[in-house]
Design a protein around this motif. Structure first.
Motif, short mmCIF file in Angstrom:
data_model
loop_
_atom_site.label_atom_id
_atom_site.label_comp_id
_atom_site.label_asym_id
_atom_site.label_seq_id
_atom_site.Cartn_x
_atom_site.Cartn_y
_atom_site.Cartn_z
N LEU A 27 -10.03 3.65 1.80
CA LEU A 27 -8.67 3.83 2.30
C LEU A 27 -8.13 5.17 1.83
N ALA A 28 -7.97 6.10 2.76
CA ALA A 28 -7.38 7.40 2.46
C ALA A 28 -5.88 7.31 2.70
N ILE A 29 -5.10 7.49 1.66
CA ILE A 29 -3.65 7.37 1.72
C ILE A 29 -3.04 8.77 1.74
N CYS A 30 -2.29 9.06 2.79
CA CYS A 30 -1.75 10.41 2.98
C CYS A 30 -0.42 10.57 2.23
N SER A 31 -0.47 10.41 0.93
CA SER A 31 0.68 10.60 0.07
C SER A 31 0.20 10.63 -1.37
N THR A 32 1.11 10.82 -2.29
CA THR A 32 0.75 10.73 -3.70
C THR A 32 0.65 9.26 -4.11
N ARG A 33 0.05 9.03 -5.25
CA ARG A 33 -0.09 7.66 -5.76
C ARG A 33 1.28 7.05 -6.03
N ASN A 34 2.19 7.83 -6.60
CA ASN A 34 3.53 7.32 -6.90
C ASN A 34 4.29 6.94 -5.63
N ASP A 35 4.16 7.76 -4.60
CA ASP A 35 4.85 7.45 -3.34
C ASP A 35 4.28 6.19 -2.70
N PHE A 36 2.98 6.01 -2.79
CA PHE A 36 2.36 4.81 -2.22
C PHE A 36 2.80 3.56 -2.98
N LEU A 37 2.83 3.65 -4.30
CA LEU A 37 3.28 2.50 -5.10
C LEU A 37 4.74 2.18 -4.81
N ALA A 38 5.55 3.22 -4.56
CA ALA A 38 6.96 3.00 -4.24
C ALA A 38 7.12 2.25 -2.92
N GLN A 39 6.13 2.36 -2.03
CA GLN A 39 6.20 1.68 -0.75
C GLN A 39 5.76 0.22 -0.84
N ILE A 40 4.82 -0.09 -1.72
CA ILE A 40 4.30 -1.47 -1.76
C ILE A 40 4.91 -2.31 -2.88
N THR A 41 5.45 -1.67 -3.92
CA THR A 41 5.97 -2.42 -5.07
C THR A 41 7.11 -3.36 -4.71
N PRO A 42 8.13 -2.93 -3.92
CA PRO A 42 9.22 -3.86 -3.61
C PRO A 42 8.74 -5.15 -2.95
N ALA A 43 7.78 -5.04 -2.04
CA ALA A 43 7.29 -6.24 -1.35
C ALA A 43 6.49 -7.14 -2.29
N ILE A 44 5.74 -6.53 -3.20
CA ILE A 44 4.92 -7.32 -4.12
C ILE A 44 5.78 -8.04 -5.15
N THR A 71 7.19 -18.34 -5.28
CA THR A 71 5.80 -18.06 -5.66
C THR A 71 5.57 -16.56 -5.68
N PRO A 72 4.74 -16.07 -6.60
CA PRO A 72 4.45 -14.64 -6.65
C PRO A 72 3.65 -14.20 -5.43
N HIS A 73 3.68 -12.91 -5.16
CA HIS A 73 2.93 -12.38 -4.04
C HIS A 73 1.44 -12.63 -4.25
N ARG A 74 0.72 -12.80 -3.19
CA ARG A 74 -0.70 -13.13 -3.27
C ARG A 74 -1.50 -12.06 -4.01
N LEU A 75 -1.05 -10.79 -3.96
CA LEU A 75 -1.77 -9.73 -4.64
C LEU A 75 -1.61 -9.80 -6.16
N LEU A 76 -0.67 -10.62 -6.63
CA LEU A 76 -0.48 -10.78 -8.07
C LEU A 76 -1.21 -12.00 -8.61
N ILE A 77 -1.86 -12.75 -7.74
CA ILE A 77 -2.61 -13.93 -8.15
C ILE A 77 -4.10 -13.58 -8.19
N PRO A 78 -4.69 -13.52 -9.36
CA PRO A 78 -6.09 -13.06 -9.48
C PRO A 78 -7.11 -14.12 -9.06
N THR A 79 -7.13 -14.40 -7.77
CA THR A 79 -8.13 -15.34 -7.26
C THR A 79 -9.49 -14.67 -7.23
N LEU A 80 -10.54 -15.48 -7.20
CA LEU A 80 -11.89 -14.93 -7.16
C LEU A 80 -12.12 -14.13 -5.89
N GLN A 81 -11.55 -14.58 -4.78
CA GLN A 81 -11.71 -13.87 -3.52
C GLN A 81 -11.05 -12.50 -3.58
N LEU A 82 -9.85 -12.43 -4.16
CA LEU A 82 -9.15 -11.16 -4.25
C LEU A 82 -9.88 -10.20 -5.19
#
Length: 215
Positions: A27-44, A71-82
């Motif tokens: 996954l090539a993200i066309c932004s900085t790491r901080n900008d990307f985290l700022a986009q996904i953190t609120p939803a998570i 319930t926490p977001h699915r990305l915060l639940i360390p399932t074996l599949q994830l």
């Protein structure tokens, strides 16, 4: 094959990649790491209300005390599949056009190991690029000429490594109505030539001509 994914927000696109059947994903993200985290953190970090079955509805109506906890977001639940799927996804940050083009021109895809115990071949690896068009927006490269240089690099990188290519433009989490971000960029009209190109007497016919990005 190459395709355009239709997701409103970066977190939706990320979940799609996690759920996809691609053997390996870059996954090539066309932004900085901080900008990307700022986009996904609120939803998570926003808790999701827990679903209540129909058999429990009558008890909920009679009891003023809430019976369901967020319930926490699915990305915060360390399932074996994830955990297993995340090992197959590589993130790369390309905050500028030159960085993205340089990365694509020298990109070497992951090597898929052969499974002797399986008679069915694994799905092809995937090269996904998030907000490629946005990276060009508000620059002199926001044109057919500029975009095609980057699109060609992406197609060549995917073809050279026998990978599928997936592009996605997502809305701004903090300002969903921003007209300069999201899927609507595919329907923007851009000039044929980049703004840095000087037109001679023979190039006057190209001046002012616009083409739809999706086209």
């Amino acid at each position: 094959k190459a395709a355009i994914a239709d997701f409103e927000y970066a977190i939706d696109f990320l979940e799609h990649l996690i759920d996809s059947h691609a053997s390996l994903t870059t996954l090539a993200i066309c932004s900085t790491r901080n900008d990307f985290l700022a986009q996904i953190t609120p939803a998570i970090l926003t808790p999701r209300p827990q679903e209540i079955s129909h058999s429990q509805e009558s008890f909920v109506d009679d009891d003023p005390t809430p019976t369901s906890n967020p319930t926490p977001h699915r990305l915060l639940i360390p399932t074996l599949q994830l955990l297993a799927r995340c090992r197959t996804i590589k993130l790369v940050y390309c905050p500028s056009i030159d960085t993205l083009r340089a990365y694509l021109s020298s990109y070497t895809g992951p090597v898929v190991g052969l499974r002797s115990t399986s008679l069915v071949s694994s799905p092809k690896p995937l090269l996904a690029i998030l907000d490629l068009v946005l990276l060009h927006h508000a620059t002199s490269e926001f044109s057919v000429q500029g975009l095609m240089r980057t699109f060609a690099s992406a197609v060549e990188a995917a073809n050279r490594n026998s990978m599928d290519l997936l592009l996605c433009e997502c809305k701004d989490t903090h300002d969903p109505t921003n007209p300069s971000r999201g899927p609507r960029l595919w329907d923007a009209d851009v000039p044929l030539l980049s703004g840095s190109v000087r037109l001679g007497s023979g190039g006057s016919s190209f001046a002012g001509r616009m083409v739809n990005v999706r086209r």
